[in-house]
Scaffold this motif. Structure first.
Motif, PDB file in Angstrom:
ATOM      1  N   GLU A  18       0.800  -1.221   0.000  1.00  0.00           N
ATOM      2  CA  GLU A  18       0.000   0.000   0.000  1.00  0.00           C
ATOM      3  C   GLU A  18       0.836   1.277   0.000  1.00  0.00           C
ATOM      4  OE1 GLU A  18      -3.504   0.313   2.323  1.00  0.00           O
ATOM      5  OE2 GLU A  18      -4.431  -1.431   1.360  1.00  0.00           O
ATOM      6  N   ALA A  19       2.141   1.154  -0.263  1.00  0.00           N
ATOM      7  CA  ALA A  19       2.947   2.334  -0.585  1.00  0.00           C
ATOM      8  C   ALA A  19       2.932   2.605  -2.087  1.00  0.00           C
ATOM      9  CB  ALA A  19       4.382   2.136  -0.117  1.00  0.00           C
ATOM     10  N   ASP A  20       2.284   1.742  -2.848  1.00  0.00           N
ATOM     11  CA  ASP A  20       2.195   1.883  -4.301  1.00  0.00           C
ATOM     12  C   ASP A  20       0.968   2.726  -4.642  1.00  0.00           C
ATOM     13  OD1 ASP A  20       1.770   1.619  -7.031  1.00  0.00           O
ATOM     14  OD2 ASP A  20       2.194  -0.522  -7.077  1.00  0.00           O
ATOM     15  N   PRO A  21       1.143   3.938  -5.175  1.00  0.00           N
ATOM     16  CA  PRO A  21      -0.014   4.783  -5.455  1.00  0.00           C
ATOM     17  C   PRO A  21      -0.939   4.220  -6.533  1.00  0.00           C
ATOM     18  CG  PRO A  21       1.975   5.766  -6.363  1.00  0.00           C
ATOM     19  CD  PRO A  21       2.412   4.609  -5.508  1.00  0.00           C
ATOM     20  N   ASN A  22      -0.403   3.392  -7.440  1.00  0.00           N
ATOM     21  CA  ASN A  22      -1.280   2.793  -8.450  1.00  0.00           C
ATOM     22  C   ASN A  22      -2.275   1.835  -7.806  1.00  0.00           C
ATOM     23  OD1 ASN A  22       0.088   4.146 -10.498  1.00  0.00           O
ATOM     24  ND2 ASN A  22       1.487   2.449 -10.876  1.00  0.00           N
ATOM     25  N   LEU A  23      -1.771   0.946  -6.965  1.00  0.00           N
ATOM     26  CA  LEU A  23      -2.637  -0.002  -6.273  1.00  0.00           C
ATOM     27  C   LEU A  23      -3.630   0.718  -5.370  1.00  0.00           C
ATOM     28  CD1 LEU A  23      -3.448  -2.869  -5.382  1.00  0.00           C
ATOM     29  CD2 LEU A  23      -1.610  -2.750  -3.675  1.00  0.00           C
ATOM     30  N   VAL A  24      -3.138   1.634  -4.559  1.00  0.00           N
ATOM     31  CA  VAL A  24      -3.990   2.300  -3.573  1.00  0.00           C
ATOM     32  C   VAL A  24      -5.039   3.176  -4.266  1.00  0.00           C
ATOM     33  CG1 VAL A  24      -3.999   3.917  -1.643  1.00  0.00           C
ATOM     34  CG2 VAL A  24      -2.250   2.149  -1.764  1.00  0.00           C
ATOM     35  N   THR A  25      -4.662   3.849  -5.335  1.00  0.00           N
ATOM     36  CA  THR A  25      -5.633   4.653  -6.075  1.00  0.00           C
ATOM     37  C   THR A  25      -6.677   3.748  -6.726  1.00  0.00           C
ATOM     38  OG1 THR A  25      -3.967   6.352  -6.450  1.00  0.00           O
ATOM     39  CG2 THR A  25      -5.915   6.418  -7.857  1.00  0.00           C
ATOM     40  N   GLY A  26      -6.251   2.589  -7.185  1.00  0.00           N
ATOM     41  CA  GLY A  26      -7.214   1.618  -7.704  1.00  0.00           C
ATOM     42  C   GLY A  26      -8.204   1.186  -6.641  1.00  0.00           C
ATOM     43  N   TYR A  27      -7.705   0.858  -5.436  1.00  0.00           N
ATOM     44  CA  TYR A  27      -8.603   0.505  -4.332  1.00  0.00           C
ATOM     45  C   TYR A  27      -9.592   1.640  -4.044  1.00  0.00           C
ATOM     46  CZ  TYR A  27      -5.847  -3.570  -2.635  1.00  0.00           C
ATOM     47  OH  TYR A  27      -5.223  -4.777  -2.470  1.00  0.00           O
ATOM     48  N   ALA A  28      -9.071   2.875  -3.973  1.00  0.00           N
ATOM     49  CA  ALA A  28      -9.928   4.013  -3.628  1.00  0.00           C
ATOM     50  C   ALA A  28     -11.027   4.213  -4.667  1.00  0.00           C
ATOM     51  CB  ALA A  28      -9.084   5.279  -3.495  1.00  0.00           C
ATOM     52  N   LEU A  29     -10.668   4.111  -5.938  1.00  0.00           N
ATOM     53  CA  LEU A  29     -11.665   4.301  -6.997  1.00  0.00           C
ATOM     54  C   LEU A  29     -12.673   3.160  -7.025  1.00  0.00           C
ATOM     55  CD1 LEU A  29      -9.497   5.744  -9.912  1.00  0.00           C
ATOM     56  CD2 LEU A  29     -11.216   6.957  -8.548  1.00  0.00           C
ATOM     57  N   LEU A  30     -12.233   1.950  -6.748  1.00  0.00           N
ATOM     58  CA  LEU A  30     -13.196   0.853  -6.652  1.00  0.00           C
ATOM     59  C   LEU A  30     -14.173   1.096  -5.502  1.00  0.00           C
ATOM     60  CD1 LEU A  30     -10.908  -2.246  -7.304  1.00  0.00           C
ATOM     61  CD2 LEU A  30     -12.775  -1.444  -8.760  1.00  0.00           C
ATOM     62  N   ALA A  31     -13.658   1.536  -4.358  1.00  0.00           N
ATOM     63  CA  ALA A  31     -14.545   1.859  -3.232  1.00  0.00           C
ATOM     64  C   ALA A  31     -15.533   2.956  -3.616  1.00  0.00           C
ATOM     65  CB  ALA A  31     -13.709   2.279  -2.027  1.00  0.00           C
ATOM     66  N   LEU A  32     -15.040   3.987  -4.284  1.00  0.00           N
ATOM     67  CA  LEU A  32     -15.908   5.101  -4.679  1.00  0.00           C
ATOM     68  C   LEU A  32     -16.970   4.683  -5.686  1.00  0.00           C
ATOM     69  CD1 LEU A  32     -13.167   7.851  -4.903  1.00  0.00           C
ATOM     70  CD2 LEU A  32     -15.157   7.923  -3.388  1.00  0.00           C
ATOM     71  N   SER A  33     -16.694   3.664  -6.472  1.00  0.00           N
ATOM     72  CA  SER A  33     -17.676   3.241  -7.475  1.00  0.00           C
ATOM     73  C   SER A  33     -18.963   2.733  -6.840  1.00  0.00           C
ATOM     74  CB  SER A  33     -17.079   2.163  -8.388  1.00  0.00           C
ATOM     75  OG  SER A  33     -16.939   0.912  -7.735  1.00  0.00           O
ATOM     76  N   TYR A  34     -18.923   2.377  -5.558  1.00  0.00           N
ATOM     77  CA  TYR A  34     -20.127   1.954  -4.838  1.00  0.00           C
ATOM     78  C   TYR A  34     -20.820   3.126  -4.139  1.00  0.00           C
ATOM     79  CZ  TYR A  34     -18.296  -2.652  -5.809  1.00  0.00           C
ATOM     80  OH  TYR A  34     -17.823  -3.772  -6.476  1.00  0.00           O
ATOM     81  N   CYS A  35     -20.277   4.321  -4.305  1.00  0.00           N
ATOM     82  CA  CYS A  35     -20.810   5.514  -3.648  1.00  0.00           C
ATOM     83  C   CYS A  35     -21.412   6.499  -4.642  1.00  0.00           C
ATOM     84  CB  CYS A  35     -19.713   6.228  -2.863  1.00  0.00           C
ATOM     85  SG  CYS A  35     -18.891   5.205  -1.630  1.00  0.00           S
ATOM     86  N   ARG A  36     -21.547   6.104  -5.885  1.00  0.00           N
ATOM     87  CA  ARG A  36     -21.969   7.030  -6.941  1.00  0.00           C
ATOM     88  C   ARG A  36     -23.369   7.587  -6.648  1.00  0.00           C
ATOM     89  NH1 ARG A  36     -21.341   3.711 -10.667  1.00  0.00           N
ATOM     90  NH2 ARG A  36     -19.181   4.259 -11.132  1.00  0.00           N
ATOM     91  N   PRO A  37     -23.514   8.907  -6.677  1.00  0.00           N
ATOM     92  CA  PRO A  37     -24.841   9.487  -6.443  1.00  0.00           C
ATOM     93  C   PRO A  37     -25.807   9.112  -7.568  1.00  0.00           C
ATOM     94  CG  PRO A  37     -23.104  11.139  -6.213  1.00  0.00           C
ATOM     95  CD  PRO A  37     -22.473   9.939  -6.817  1.00  0.00           C
ATOM     96  N   THR A  38     -27.075   9.040  -7.241  1.00  0.00           N
ATOM     97  CA  THR A  38     -28.093   8.758  -8.246  1.00  0.00           C
ATOM     98  C   THR A  38     -28.176   9.913  -9.239  1.00  0.00           C
ATOM     99  OG1 THR A  38     -29.370   7.538  -6.618  1.00  0.00           O
ATOM    100  CG2 THR A  38     -30.522   8.220  -8.619  1.00  0.00           C
ATOM    101  N   PRO A  39     -28.155   9.614 -10.555  1.00  0.00           N
ATOM    102  CA  PRO A  39     -28.215  10.713 -11.539  1.00  0.00           C
ATOM    103  C   PRO A  39     -29.477  11.538 -11.377  1.00  0.00           C
ATOM    104  CG  PRO A  39     -27.625   8.623 -12.579  1.00  0.00           C
ATOM    105  CD  PRO A  39     -28.022   8.301 -11.177  1.00  0.00           C
TER     106      PRO A  39
END
Length: 365
Positions: free
Chosen positions: A344-365
């Motif tokens: 988790e010192a790798d920004p590519n991996l950690v940014t991937g995790y963060a964006l995957l987490a955010l994909s479940y938080c998408r506001p309703t259009p």
């Protein structure tokens, strides 16, 4: 002993998906996601990989994150990543680096990536062959383990020579992504292993560890003498911790375990008692972004908008997660964990995790 049933009021809280709860701010959400996607788009190597020194798994995870956040298969970064992953398809259907010790991990992440990109069926043959591969290497009778074995149904890394809950969770995720239903034998075998990694004595778990902690949470593995990344509890039990508890809960839901099942109720009760976005409960900042991903994916699987913790405080978990990730995002759009454990010192991996987490938080259009 068996964990008592939750009260009717708590069951209602668990099942509720509050329509009144405020959704994450669309402008904040779009800004955070947009900057994360922009970072990854410029972090890619010429051959389409991300952090190739760590194997193709990170490329698969990042490409999945891009696809789940608005990029398409025709996007240059996604297209190059998919081509890179295709170059790792092995004759036996696995998708991994040659001689890899992480064949299940890498192939499961690739299955999820190709499934996300498979809108027109172009990757179906790759997905089908990879699914056969990961079910073939699942620990079962073909590896000399019948249902009495504590390794039965699990998946793991080759270097440890035993299955673990993290790899088994990835296996269940990959099976679900490929269209496999809960009734599938591989899914049900995996569920047996997952149930035995829960600190809950029940008809599904009569292992030596089940009653020693008995708090409903999950630990890393029951196999090969048992192990928890959070360490041992007094009396020889294995401590529960956040990322594995959310992974275990999510896996049970995907494998068809319903909300009235004592395993789900006990796991949900552990989550209520240990709700946090400041840390990976039981592990501090170790594996924090992996935790955010399993946290979001599990609560999305529960189909709940709000969660009331054991202190009576109600949490809009999507809004709180967006706020937390907005606060910790770096100026260049990436995320990184100051605790380097589990890459988790790798920004590519950690940014991937963060964006995957955010994909479940998408506001309703």
């Amino acid at each position: 002993m068996i964990v008592p049933r939750l009260s009717a009021a708590l069951v209602l809280i668990y099942l509720a998906s509050s329509v009144s709860a405020a959704e994450p701010s669309a402008s904040k959400y779009n800004d955070v996601v947009g900057r994360g996607v922009a970072f990854l788009s410029q972090a890619q190597a010429e051959d389409g990989s991300f952090s190739k020194q760590s194997g193709p798994g990170i490329t698969a995870l990042v490409a999945t994150a891009l696809l789940r956040n608005g990029r398409t298969v025709d996007d240059p970064a996604v297209s190059k990543a998919l081509a890179y992953l295709e170059g790792h398809v092995q004759p036996d259907g696995g998708i991994h680096a040659k001689d890899s010790l992480y064949k299940n991990y890498e192939t499961c992440l690739a299955i999820m990536c190709f499934s996300e990109a498979n809108q027109d069926g172009r990757y179906q043959a790759i997905i089908d062959s990879a699914k056969t591969f990961v079910t073939d290497i699942q620990w079962d009778k073909s590896e000399g383990h019948d249902e009495s074995s504590l390794s039965y149904g699990g998946a793991g890394y080759g270097n440890h020579r035993r299955p673990d809950l993290s790899n088994t969770s990835y296996l269940i995720d990959a099976l679900k992504a490929s269209g496999t239903g809960p009734e599938d034998p591989a899914m049900q075998r995996a569920l047996q292993f997952v149930s035995r990694c829960q600190n809950l004595e029940s008809q599904y778990n009569t292992t030596e560890f089940a009653a020693k902690v008995d708090d409903g949470g999950f630990y890393y593995t029951v196999a090969a003498g048992g192990s928890s990344q959070a360490g041992e509890a007094p009396g020889g039990g294995l401590r529960s911790y956040g990322s594995m508890t959310y992974a275990g809960l999510k896996s049970m839901i995907y494998a068809g375990v319903g909300p009235d099942d004592p395993r789900v109720k006990a796991a949900y009760d552990w989550i209520r008692k240990n709700y946090s976005l400041e840390q990976n409960p039981g592990m501090g900042d170790a594996g924090l972004y992996y935790y955010y991903h399993t946290f979001a994916k599990a609560l999305a699987a529960l189909e709940t908008q709000e969660l009331t913790d054991s202190q009576g405080q109600t949490h809009n978990w999507r809004q709180e997660l967006v706020d937390q990730l907005a606060e910790t995002q770096l100026d260049n759009g990436s995320w990184i964990n100051t605790n380097a454990r589990w890459l988790e010192a790798d920004p590519n991996l950690v940014t991937g995790y963060a964006l995957l987490a955010l994909s479940y938080c998408r506001p309703t259009p």
